[in-house]
Design a protein around this motif. Structure first.
Motif, PDB file in Angstrom:
ATOM      1  N   UNK A 178      -0.473  -4.388   0.798  1.00 33.10           N
ATOM      2  CA  UNK A 178      -0.791  -3.171  -0.051  1.00 33.10           C
ATOM      3  C   UNK A 178      -0.913  -2.075  -0.021  1.00 33.10           C
ATOM      4  N   UNK A 198       2.926   0.938  -9.218  1.00 29.91           N
ATOM      5  CA  UNK A 198       3.639   0.895  -9.232  1.00 29.91           C
ATOM      6  C   UNK A 198       4.557   0.690  -8.272  1.00 29.91           C
ATOM      7  N   UNK A 199       4.171   0.258  -7.233  1.00 36.04           N
ATOM      8  CA  UNK A 199       4.096  -0.981  -5.619  1.00 36.04           C
ATOM      9  C   UNK A 199       4.681  -2.258  -5.738  1.00 36.04           C
ATOM     10  N   UNK A 200       5.211  -2.392  -4.705  1.00 35.07           N
ATOM     11  CA  UNK A 200       6.365  -3.663  -4.790  1.00 35.07           C
ATOM     12  C   UNK A 200       4.949  -4.850  -4.640  1.00 35.07           C
ATOM     13  N   UNK A 201       3.901  -4.612  -4.594  1.00 40.61           N
ATOM     14  CA  UNK A 201       2.315  -6.119  -4.970  1.00 40.61           C
ATOM     15  C   UNK A 201       2.182  -5.351  -6.357  1.00 40.61           C
ATOM     16  N   UNK A 255       9.936  -0.089   0.069  1.00 42.64           N
ATOM     17  CA  UNK A 255      10.879   0.527  -1.514  1.00 42.64           C
ATOM     18  C   UNK A 255      12.008   1.115  -1.939  1.00 42.64           C
ATOM     19  N   UNK A 275       8.914  -7.816   2.038  1.00 43.66           N
ATOM     20  CA  UNK A 275       8.327  -6.921   2.460  1.00 43.66           C
ATOM     21  C   UNK A 275       7.097  -7.401   3.736  1.00 43.66           C
ATOM     22  N   UNK A 307      -0.765   1.648  -7.033  1.00 43.63           N
ATOM     23  CA  UNK A 307      -0.924   0.425  -6.891  1.00 43.63           C
ATOM     24  C   UNK A 307      -0.018  -0.486  -7.391  1.00 43.63           C
ATOM     25  N   UNK A 335       0.867   0.449   0.883  1.00 38.96           N
ATOM     26  CA  UNK A 335       1.891   0.870  -0.378  1.00 38.96           C
ATOM     27  C   UNK A 335       1.714   1.555  -1.585  1.00 38.96           C
ATOM     28  N   UNK A 336      -0.217   1.024  -0.923  1.00 35.93           N
ATOM     29  CA  UNK A 336      -0.675   2.185  -2.391  1.00 35.93           C
ATOM     30  C   UNK A 336      -1.013   4.106  -1.503  1.00 35.93           C
TER      31      UNK A 336
END
Lengths: 346, 308
Positions: free
Chosen positions: B157, A192-195, B171, B153, A190, B160-161
């Motif tokens: 989340x 290291x993600x955009x969020x 990304x 984006x 998490x 993305x996780x």
């Protein structure tokens, strides 16, 4: 500075994930064989629960920059939610009730995160105290939460996954280790993600974050939700695997401060830092009582221990804030770099 | 309510997006024309991208801006100069919606706003930099620049996780576009450094990169060269011009250094005490008596000091 670090990257350092894999292999393969029951009960189980709570708070405070003093409330919410789900929902597997308990904690986290849309820093910290006092009050006041138990102290259900009983110290350790490892890995992904970058952006400069189109309000509430989910699950581990009782008194303001100290000492905005801090917080009182007993004998009773603990811990926090604001993690990295450098130059 | 307005913002963005591209394309032809054709004729040729009409702003009893009109044509570099406290930064803050004007309105691409919606600024194709550095100190240079694309984006989340859905593509896309901008602005060597550890001049340039990565149609630069050495200033001026030429971006820039501004801008507006006292090409501004009095200064006529 860059020149120095690039030198080091040339050294035969294990890739980052290798270190984690080795550590996990050790924790799963070696520790259960050599560890004593004291090691599991008194050190590793509280370490895992507090470390995970630290990871949760670090996402909110370290990464997203929203100070919270309500961590223990979210732990309590998770623990009581898991207990009640387990008790009242027929056929819900343990993992299911733990997951749903995290969701409950996340929902409460969002509610108490709403002030963050208006408040910052110190004022926000004070408003999160409301969560701390409200949740503890509600859990004590309404005995439905503790299944009408007279003392308010209730036994945690037996741990079992898929019919496999995990009652012994080793079983509970493995149970906690598995949950903590998975959530820590996801937390690492998490941040290291955009969020995760959005969290840091809001922490470092909210106006700029808004101007470049980061949805500030949504992201703040998301940080509260994710953080509370993780802290809630940590509360389940604390109550079910470590203490094996569920009681509101264990989740008081002291616990909230303890988790805050963990991330300050360990290192803000660092996943590893939470575990460094938790290790220190758990091992330090044990070490101190051994040392005190050894040096002073009978004079060093539990009252003196408690007092000296607070004094030394307070001094330690002040020292860390002054000398190493980036926490144990920064200290560790520097020592490792020195060692590598020494090893290279020989 | 915040969530709902955010959701609306997303919808609007998807509605405007095709339009943005449709209008962006013809303007790529314009930068080369801007240099040749006198500014006055462009104003009639193309509708202004941005115009301010009768903007007034006061803080308590202090009038920061009084009845400001300003129009900015697509593809031009438009400078706003003026002495300290003339209201230059206030003007940028009104354009970017940080301040709400007491009077007047902002026309952005033909759409009229009382207060420009800050949260949707990026979707409207507007990016800005700040007078005082506003980088994210705890992120690497690359991540800072990539965050300039955060408004696009769409993955949540969880995606993305777990690395599923559109998050992977997003990304990869953000990072590769950020890398391109870093190369364009000659920042590749500091790519992985924490932004807060860079020297001041480089941080200013990273901020420009973060604004440029979204390829905005309108770029607002609030004193991009403040505090720089002469060499850094001319380098920065070169980057601003290159950015305009490459991305067909319209630039509004505030600057103190008149020399740099004269060489860089197509048209200059001069503010003094919240009023616009001149608005013309660099040459005309240089010879405008009111500008000389207010800002540029003159060699004293009274050299022998009589009467002092």
């Amino acid at each position: 500075m860059t020149a120095i670090t690039s030198n080091f990257s040339a050294a035969p350092v294990l890739p980052k994930w290798m270190a984690s894999v080795l550590l996990l292999a050790f924790a799963y393969g070696v520790v259960p064989l050599i560890g004593s029951s004291y090691l599991f009960e008194a050190i590793l189980l509280p370490f895992l629960a507090l470390g995970l709570a630290g990871v949760g708070l670090n996402i909110l405070t370290g990464y997203a920059g929203q100070v919270s003093l309500g961590s223990a409330a979210f732990m309590a919410a998770g623990a009581f939610a898991a207990y009640n789900l387990n008790l009242r929902v027929e056929g819900l597997p343990l993992i299911g009730s733990i997951f749903l308990a995290g969701i409950v904690a996340a929902a409460i986290g969002i509610v108490f995160g709403l002030p963050s849309l208006r408040l910052k820093g110190f004022y926000l910290a004070v408003s999160t105290l409301a969560a701390q006092f409200f949740v503890q009050w509600a859990l004590t006041k309404f005995s439905w939460f503790s299944n009408e138990s007279a003392s308010g102290v209730i036994d945690a259900p037996r741990l079992s996954i898929g019919g496999l009983a995990l009652d012994g110290a080793v079983g509970r350790y493995l149970f906690a280790l598995t949950i903590v490892s998975i959530l820590t890995f996801l937390a690492y992904r998490l941040v290291s993600s955009q969020t995760g970058r959005n969290f840091i952006a809001i922490r470092d400069n909210e106006t700029a974050a808004r101007i470049i189109g980061i949805p500030v309000l949504k992201t703040k509430l998301l940080a509260f939700a994710i953080s509370s989910f993780i802290i809630g699950v940590a509360g389940v581990i604390w109550a079910f695997a470590y203490l094996r009782t569920v009681e509101p008194a264990g989740f008081d303001l002291d616990r909230s401060f303890q988790i805050l100290f963990i991330i300050i000492i360990g290192g803000l905005a660092s996943i590893r830092g939470a575990f460094f801090g938790a290790a220190l917080i758990v091992v330090f009182p044990l070490g101190l009582s051994r040392l005190g007993g050894f040096l002073l004998g009978d004079v060093f009773d539990s009252g003196v221990l408690d007092m000296s603990q607070r004094i030394v811990l307070g001094a330690l926090i002040i020292l860390f804030l002054i000398l190493e604001p980036d926490g144990l993690v920064a200290l560790w990295d520097r020592i490792r770099r020195r060692l590598l450098f020494a090893w290279q130059s020989t | 309510m915040p969530l709902a307005s955010y959701a609306l913002g997303m919808m609007d963005a998807s509605v405007y997006a095709p339009e943005v591209f449709a209008r962006g394309l013809p303007s790529t032809l314009q930068p080369s024309a801007v240099g040749v054709v006198p500014a006055g004729s462009i104003a009639t040729a193309a509708a202004p991208l941005l115009s301010l009409q009768g903007i007034g702003l006061s803080f308590g009893g202090v009038v920061a801006l009084a009845d400001i009109d300003l129009s900015v044509n697509p593809g031009e570099i438009r400078a706003i100069i003026g002495p300290n406290g003339a209201g230059k930064s206030s003007l940028i803050n009104v354009i970017s919606g940080v301040y709400r004007a007491d009077r007047g309105h902002v026309l952005l691409d033909g759409i009229r706003y009382g207060q420009v919606p800050t949260q949707r600024l990026a979707h409207l194709g507007v990016a800005r930099t700040f007078q005082n550095l506003a980088l994210f100190k705890g992120l690497s240079v690359l991540d800072n620049v990539a965050s300039g694309l955060a408004y696009k984006v769409r993955s949540n989340f969880a995606g993305q996780v777990l690395g599923i859905g559109r998050s992977r593509g997003e990304q990869r896309d953000s990072l590769s576009r950020a890398d391109q901008i870093l190369e364009f602005l000659d920042l590749t060597t500091v790519r992985d450094r924490l932004a807060g550890t860079l020297p001041y001049g480089l941080q200013k340039r990273v901020e420009l990169a973060r604004a440029l990565v979204a390829e905005p149609r309108l770029l607002l630069l609030d004193e991009p060269m403040a505090g720089m050495t002469a060499g850094e200033k001319s380098e920065m001026a070169g980057f601003v011009r290159a950015a305009r030429d490459r991305f067909a971006t319209t630039v509004v820039l505030i600057e103190h250094d008149v020399g740099v501004v004269m060489g860089l801008s197509d048209r200059i507006a001069v503010l003094d005490y919240g009023r616009k006292i001149a608005d013309a090409t660099p040459d005309e501004v240089r010879n405008d008596q009111r500008v000389i009095d207010a800002y540029l200064g003159v060699a004293s006529d009274n050299e022998d000091g009589a009467g002092i």
